[in-house]
Every structure is written in C-alpha cells, then in structure tokens.
Motif scaffolding. Structure first.
Motif, PDB file in Angstrom:
ATOM      1  N   THR A 173       0.840  -1.197   0.000  1.00  0.00           N
ATOM      2  CA  THR A 173       0.000   0.000   0.000  1.00  0.00           C
ATOM      3  C   THR A 173       0.872   1.242   0.000  1.00  0.00           C
ATOM      4  O   THR A 173       1.771   1.381   0.831  1.00  0.00           O
ATOM      5  CB  THR A 173      -0.912   0.035   1.241  1.00  0.00           C
ATOM      6  OG1 THR A 173      -1.798  -1.092   1.207  1.00  0.00           O
ATOM      7  CG2 THR A 173      -1.736   1.317   1.276  1.00  0.00           C
ATOM      8  N   VAL A 174       0.604   2.135  -0.939  1.00  0.00           N
ATOM      9  CA  VAL A 174       1.200   3.471  -0.929  1.00  0.00           C
ATOM     10  C   VAL A 174       0.153   4.404  -0.348  1.00  0.00           C
ATOM     11  O   VAL A 174      -0.942   4.554  -0.908  1.00  0.00           O
ATOM     12  CB  VAL A 174       1.621   3.914  -2.336  1.00  0.00           C
ATOM     13  CG1 VAL A 174       2.099   5.365  -2.306  1.00  0.00           C
ATOM     14  CG2 VAL A 174       2.710   2.999  -2.881  1.00  0.00           C
ATOM     15  N   LYS A 175       0.504   5.033   0.780  1.00  0.00           N
ATOM     16  CA  LYS A 175      -0.490   5.807   1.525  1.00  0.00           C
ATOM     17  C   LYS A 175      -0.024   7.244   1.714  1.00  0.00           C
ATOM     18  O   LYS A 175       1.145   7.495   2.035  1.00  0.00           O
ATOM     19  CB  LYS A 175      -0.736   5.162   2.890  1.00  0.00           C
ATOM     20  CG  LYS A 175      -1.889   5.770   3.679  1.00  0.00           C
ATOM     21  CD  LYS A 175      -2.193   4.950   4.923  1.00  0.00           C
ATOM     22  CE  LYS A 175      -3.414   5.474   5.652  1.00  0.00           C
ATOM     23  NZ  LYS A 175      -3.747   4.641   6.832  1.00  0.00           N
ATOM     24  N   LEU A 176      -0.940   8.177   1.503  1.00  0.00           N
ATOM     25  CA  LEU A 176      -0.646   9.583   1.742  1.00  0.00           C
ATOM     26  C   LEU A 176      -0.554   9.829   3.242  1.00  0.00           C
ATOM     27  O   LEU A 176      -1.372   9.330   4.025  1.00  0.00           O
ATOM     28  CB  LEU A 176      -1.744  10.455   1.130  1.00  0.00           C
ATOM     29  CG  LEU A 176      -1.516  11.968   1.126  1.00  0.00           C
ATOM     30  CD1 LEU A 176      -0.269  12.328   0.325  1.00  0.00           C
ATOM     31  CD2 LEU A 176      -2.733  12.677   0.572  1.00  0.00           C
ATOM     32  N   ILE A 177       0.452  10.601   3.631  1.00  0.00           N
ATOM     33  CA  ILE A 177       0.657  10.874   5.049  1.00  0.00           C
ATOM     34  C   ILE A 177      -0.596  11.500   5.662  1.00  0.00           C
ATOM     35  O   ILE A 177      -1.290  12.299   5.028  1.00  0.00           O
ATOM     36  CB  ILE A 177       1.888  11.795   5.237  1.00  0.00           C
ATOM     37  CG1 ILE A 177       2.214  11.936   6.726  1.00  0.00           C
ATOM     38  CG2 ILE A 177       1.672  13.141   4.573  1.00  0.00           C
ATOM     39  CD1 ILE A 177       3.518  12.670   6.964  1.00  0.00           C
ATOM     40  N   GLU A 178      -0.896  11.133   6.866  1.00  0.00           N
ATOM     41  CA  GLU A 178      -2.059  11.688   7.564  1.00  0.00           C
ATOM     42  C   GLU A 178      -1.852  13.174   7.804  1.00  0.00           C
ATOM     43  O   GLU A 178      -0.757  13.628   8.140  1.00  0.00           O
ATOM     44  CB  GLU A 178      -2.262  10.949   8.886  1.00  0.00           C
ATOM     45  CG  GLU A 178      -3.488  11.386   9.668  1.00  0.00           C
ATOM     46  CD  GLU A 178      -3.694  10.571  10.928  1.00  0.00           C
ATOM     47  OE1 GLU A 178      -4.331  11.085  11.872  1.00  0.00           O
ATOM     48  OE2 GLU A 178      -3.210   9.423  10.974  1.00  0.00           O
ATOM     49  N   ASN A 179      -2.957  13.943   7.642  1.00  0.00           N
ATOM     50  CA  ASN A 179      -2.924  15.390   7.843  1.00  0.00           C
ATOM     51  C   ASN A 179      -1.764  16.038   7.091  1.00  0.00           C
ATOM     52  O   ASN A 179      -0.953  16.779   7.649  1.00  0.00           O
ATOM     53  CB  ASN A 179      -2.861  15.722   9.343  1.00  0.00           C
ATOM     54  CG  ASN A 179      -4.141  15.344  10.054  1.00  0.00           C
ATOM     55  OD1 ASN A 179      -5.241  15.556   9.536  1.00  0.00           O
ATOM     56  ND2 ASN A 179      -4.012  14.750  11.225  1.00  0.00           N
ATOM     57  N   TRP A 180      -1.702  15.741   5.818  1.00  0.00           N
ATOM     58  CA  TRP A 180      -0.676  16.290   4.932  1.00  0.00           C
ATOM     59  C   TRP A 180      -0.679  17.811   5.051  1.00  0.00           C
ATOM     60  O   TRP A 180      -1.710  18.465   4.901  1.00  0.00           O
ATOM     61  CB  TRP A 180      -0.986  15.850   3.519  1.00  0.00           C
ATOM     62  CG  TRP A 180       0.066  16.126   2.501  1.00  0.00           C
ATOM     63  CD1 TRP A 180       1.400  16.330   2.716  1.00  0.00           C
ATOM     64  CD2 TRP A 180      -0.149  16.238   1.092  1.00  0.00           C
ATOM     65  NE1 TRP A 180       2.047  16.554   1.528  1.00  0.00           N
ATOM     66  CE2 TRP A 180       1.115  16.498   0.503  1.00  0.00           C
ATOM     67  CE3 TRP A 180      -1.262  16.124   0.261  1.00  0.00           C
ATOM     68  CZ2 TRP A 180       1.290  16.662  -0.861  1.00  0.00           C
ATOM     69  CZ3 TRP A 180      -1.094  16.275  -1.102  1.00  0.00           C
ATOM     70  CH2 TRP A 180       0.171  16.538  -1.654  1.00  0.00           C
ATOM     71  N   ASP A 181       0.456  18.389   5.337  1.00  0.00           N
ATOM     72  CA  ASP A 181       0.592  19.827   5.561  1.00  0.00           C
ATOM     73  C   ASP A 181       0.761  20.521   4.230  1.00  0.00           C
ATOM     74  O   ASP A 181       1.877  20.697   3.718  1.00  0.00           O
ATOM     75  CB  ASP A 181       1.789  20.106   6.472  1.00  0.00           C
ATOM     76  CG  ASP A 181       1.876  21.575   6.864  1.00  0.00           C
ATOM     77  OD1 ASP A 181       0.886  22.305   6.663  1.00  0.00           O
ATOM     78  OD2 ASP A 181       2.940  21.993   7.359  1.00  0.00           O
ATOM     79  N   VAL A 182      -0.352  20.917   3.615  1.00  0.00           N
ATOM     80  CA  VAL A 182      -0.333  21.487   2.278  1.00  0.00           C
ATOM     81  C   VAL A 182      -1.059  22.820   2.245  1.00  0.00           C
ATOM     82  O   VAL A 182      -1.833  23.167   3.143  1.00  0.00           O
ATOM     83  CB  VAL A 182      -0.981  20.532   1.249  1.00  0.00           C
ATOM     84  CG1 VAL A 182      -0.121  19.315   1.031  1.00  0.00           C
ATOM     85  CG2 VAL A 182      -2.388  20.120   1.699  1.00  0.00           C
ATOM     86  N   THR A 183      -0.789  23.581   1.168  1.00  0.00           N
ATOM     87  CA  THR A 183      -1.492  24.832   0.907  1.00  0.00           C
ATOM     88  C   THR A 183      -2.111  24.741  -0.488  1.00  0.00           C
ATOM     89  O   THR A 183      -1.972  23.734  -1.184  1.00  0.00           O
ATOM     90  CB  THR A 183      -0.526  26.023   0.963  1.00  0.00           C
ATOM     91  OG1 THR A 183       0.427  25.891  -0.100  1.00  0.00           O
ATOM     92  CG2 THR A 183       0.221  26.055   2.300  1.00  0.00           C
ATOM     93  N   ARG A 184      -2.770  25.805  -0.916  1.00  0.00           N
ATOM     94  CA  ARG A 184      -3.402  25.799  -2.235  1.00  0.00           C
ATOM     95  C   ARG A 184      -2.379  25.636  -3.357  1.00  0.00           C
ATOM     96  O   ARG A 184      -2.710  25.151  -4.437  1.00  0.00           O
ATOM     97  CB  ARG A 184      -4.212  27.063  -2.446  1.00  0.00           C
ATOM     98  CG  ARG A 184      -5.485  27.089  -1.621  1.00  0.00           C
ATOM     99  CD  ARG A 184      -6.380  28.258  -1.997  1.00  0.00           C
ATOM    100  NE  ARG A 184      -7.528  28.302  -1.109  1.00  0.00           N
ATOM    101  CZ  ARG A 184      -8.621  27.579  -1.279  1.00  0.00           C
ATOM    102  NH1 ARG A 184      -8.701  26.751  -2.308  1.00  0.00           N
ATOM    103  NH2 ARG A 184      -9.627  27.664  -0.428  1.00  0.00           N
TER     104      ARG A 184
END
Length: 474
Positions: free
Chosen positions: A114-125
C-alpha cells in the motif's frame, strides 16, 4: 536475482581511485581495503526488476517517512540502467510528495503493498495539483506526464478522511491519486485506489497538436474518492474496462470530457446515496469534437442521479461537435435514488444533444425519474441544432416518479422540445409509473407488456446473480 561480475585488472593490481575507495549499489555498500592483482568479484542485481521494501530486504528500503524518495530513486536507477520495472514488496509506504515514474517504466506491487498519503498532509493551495503518482515529463508548472508507463498490482490510499488541511480548502477537484497530462500509452491495471481527496485517476490527453491517448484503465477497484473515480479529458483511443467502482462518493464513477474514440466497457458502478451519476460524458468546448464513444456491457445501479449522462455545457454548439455514441448491452437499475429540492435529476439515461446516439439492447429497470430522457443536467443552455437519438431493442420497465421533478416517471421522455427526436424501434416498455412515453411522437413497433413473461428473456435470474455478487463482495 544476481549475476557474477568478473573484473579483470592490470598487472599492477591497480583500480581506478573511485572504485578502489568504494563501490556502491543502491541499498548496499562495499568497502575495499585490498585489491587482488588478478580479479575481483562483485554481486550486482541483474534482473529487470528493482525491488523496494519496508523490511530491509529490498534493493531500496523505506522507513515510513517520505518513502517517495526511495521509490523515486529506485525508478531513476532503473531508468538509468535500462531496466524496466520497480516492484513494491508487501508493506505500507507513506508518502508526502509525488512518486514520479519515468517513461517506458512499470511500477508494480504485491497485492498487500500500500502506498499511503501521510495523515494530515501539511499542504497549501499551491500544492493542490500535486498527485500521489505522476510522470517525469514537465508539461506546465503544475502538471507532468509521460509515455509507455504501467502502474499495477498494489493499493493507493489517499486517507482522505484524515486530511484536515485539504478538507478545509474544499478543493474537491484537486489532489488526485494518479495524474498524467498530455500523455500516451499509460496503463493502470489491477489496482485498488481508495479514499482519494480528489480524483482517483485523472488523465488529460491534451488537444490539437498536443493530443495523445491510447491509455488503458483495466480491472481496478476504486472507491470513496473526493471527486471522479476515473476522469479523462480529451480522451483519444482510450479503454476503460473491467473496473469495479464500488462507492461513487462525490461526482461520477467514470467521466469523459471532450473525448473521442473511447470505449467504456464491462465496468460495475454503484453507490449508496452519495455521488452523482455512474458514467458522465460532458462536451464543453468547441475546439475538440466528441465522437465515436462506446458504452457497453456495464452494470450500473443505485446511483443518486443518472446511470449514464450525456451533457453539454455551451450554447449553440455545432451538431457535429458531440455525436456518434453507442450505448448498448448495459444493465441499469435503481438509479436516481436521491432526488432533492434544487437537485431534481435522476433516471436511467439522460441526453442533452449528442446527435446520432444509438441506445440499444439495454435493460433499464426501476429508475427514479425517467428510463431514457432528453433533458438538461446543466440548465439554461440554448442549443438550436437538431438532434436525433435511435432507441431500439431495449427493455425499460418499472420507472418511478420523482416528487421533485415535474413531468417525470416515464419510460421515455423528452423535456427539450421539437428539435430533439427519438426514433424508437422494437423496445419493450412496460409498467412505468406515469406512462411509457411523454412527448415522443412514434413508437408503433414497441412492445408494451411484461418482459418477464417472455421465455427468451432470463432477466430475473441475471438480476439475482448481480445482487448476490454485490452482497458477497465478489
């Protein structure tokens, strides 16, 4: 897998300074303190597959932090050494940026990788166009593409229910799982794609001189995405076949914008009072005609809106701009499950224009709204061209009226007026709540009786088999 590399040295026993210092193969380091003057043996991987693991056993090894770095390094090493496959072994790989696949490369995985996106990914627009997987060819500042790329065998998990920053943006059309722009010969097969903040698979083939295509999306299981499960723009000679889209959670199961020469076949699409339509064709630009699209052998049920929707989103398009769709041998039942005030859409198949569409040999049962209708999903347009749709050899039955849409509940209905014409031939239209036809001029060759009484029609058995398949999860 390894081979024996024999390195012959000169009579002095000297190697180049760099090699005498150390030799590194990714994931393994060999230090040399003495050199034999005769020969030297090294073990290097020789197979066309580079392995990536989470337990230290791979050619590249991940630690659960920004694992895209090791995966991308493996892909680049394989590309540089004329190898063609990077394989993810069992385990969970956590990423916080894109995996970028070079051209002519396969990224495969074990079924329990499984390739999983990190929880609560710290991103902006500014990150909103960032996919989990893409290519390496830069198309624009925000988009990348590729050619002759295969992605297969593992799970891609966007963890969208644990993405507070993305949820706060409410950018449902962003943060896709797999995204390729101006790309060709992309194959995505045997994947599980789930819980994406945006689209599950998003491919933009480009248009005009930049047009590409010949992509294949095969045998995947996709569910709970934040927008469309499969979204193709400017599709061209693409194939979407054998996918199970088991919970359309927001927009549509399969969406084709301004596409041509595309086949959508053998897919199963359903939802549970979420999402909109099962298969959605949208024509909204005049510079790219949509034509020669086949929608066949799909099973679509329990969608909130239409099973299949063909819509237009521009005024006075030429009649040739959206044409020649063949819809056949689909089973559509129970669609239009959640009409609501202000959202009065639902039914089996809806069309707004799309000249020379052929609808034949489909079963449409128990839809709420209309079985087949000329109607506008995107209201307020003014198209004055003349459109013809051929409807033949279908079974349309048990349509249910909607409390929120006037003049619905028919087997076949025309809401759009005299420049839209149905040509009917040999359909079985029966037991539709408000009548079999509305604003339809001729239906002399249709049969208006219960199809279940026909010995040649084994629909009941087929429908029970579909329900059983759904219940047992096969």
């Amino acid at each position: 897998m390894h081979i024996l590399l024999i390195l012959f040295v000169g009579g002095s026993g000297a190697l180049s300074p760099d090699l005498a210092a150390h030799s590194i193969f990714p994931g393994n380091s060999m230090e040399f303190s003495s050199i034999s003057p005769v020969s030297m043996f090294f073990l290097f991987p020789s197979a066309s597959v580079i392995s990536v693991s989470t337990d230290g056993s791979g050619d590249y090894n991940c630690d659960g932090i920004a694992d895209q770095a090791e995966i991308n390094a493996a892909l680049q090493y394989a590309k540089s050494n004329n190898l063609n496959t990077v394989h993810l072994e069992s385990g969970t790989y956590t990423i916080d940026d894109s995996i970028e696949i070079p051209d002519d490369m396969t990224l495969s995985g074990d079924s329990d990788a499984t390739v999983k996106l990190i929880e609560n990914w710290d991103v902006t627009r500014s990150d909103m166009f960032t996919p989990m997987i893409t290519g390496t060819t830069v198309v624009t500042e925000n988009y990348k593409g590729g050619s002759d790329i295969t992605i297969s065998g593992f799970t891609l998990d966007g963890d969208r229910f644990n993405q507070s920053a993305i949820s706060a943006m409410k950018e449902i059309d962003s943060f896709p799982g797999i995204q390729f722009y101006y790309s060709d010969h992309i194959t995505i097969e045997d994947m599980v794609i789930k819980d994406m903040p945006g689209d599950g698979i998003r491919i933009n083939n480009g248009r005009g001189e930049k047009a590409n295509g010949y992509n294949k999306i095969l045998y995947n299981t996709i569910y709970d995405t934040g927008h469309d499960d499969i979204f193709l723009m400017y599709g061209n000679y693409d194939l979407i076949d054998g996918n199970t889209i088991s919970h359309v959670a927001h927009d549509c199961g399969i969406r084709l914008d301004n596409s041509a020469n595309t086949m959508v076949t053998n897919n199963i699409i359903w939802t549970d009072n979420e999402g909109l339509s099962g298969i959605y064709l949208l024509k909204h630009e005049n510079d790219a005609d949509s034509y020669n699209i086949t929608i066949a052998y799909n099973t679509i049920y329990d969608t909130r809106e239409m099973g299949i929707l063909l819509a237009m989103y521009a005024d006075d398009m030429p009649v040739t701009s959206a044409r020649d769709v063949h819809i056949h041998h689909n089973t559509i039942y129970g669609t239009g499950t959640e009409y609501a005030t202000g959202n009065p859409y639902g039914g089996g198949i809806w069309l707004d224009g799309w000249n020379n569409t052929i609808i034949e040999n489909n079963v449409i049962d128990g839809s709420r709204g209309d079985g087949i209708a000329y109607a506008q999903r995107l209201p307020g347009l003014n198209n004055t061209a003349t459109y013809t749709t051929f409807v033949r050899d279908n079974i349309i039955m048990n349509t249910i009226d909607s409390p929120f849409q006037s003049d619905g509940g028919y087997g076949i209905n025309n809401y759009l007026g005299e420049n839209y014409t149905f040509v009917l031939e040999s359909n079985v239209i029966w037991n539709n709540e408000n009548g079999n036809y509305n604003n339809v001029s001729s239906h002399d060759t249709d049969i208006n009786r219960n199809p279940l009484s026909a010995d040649t029609f084994d629909y009941v058995r087929y429908k029970i088999a579909l329900w059983w398949r759904h219940l047992v999860g096969e």
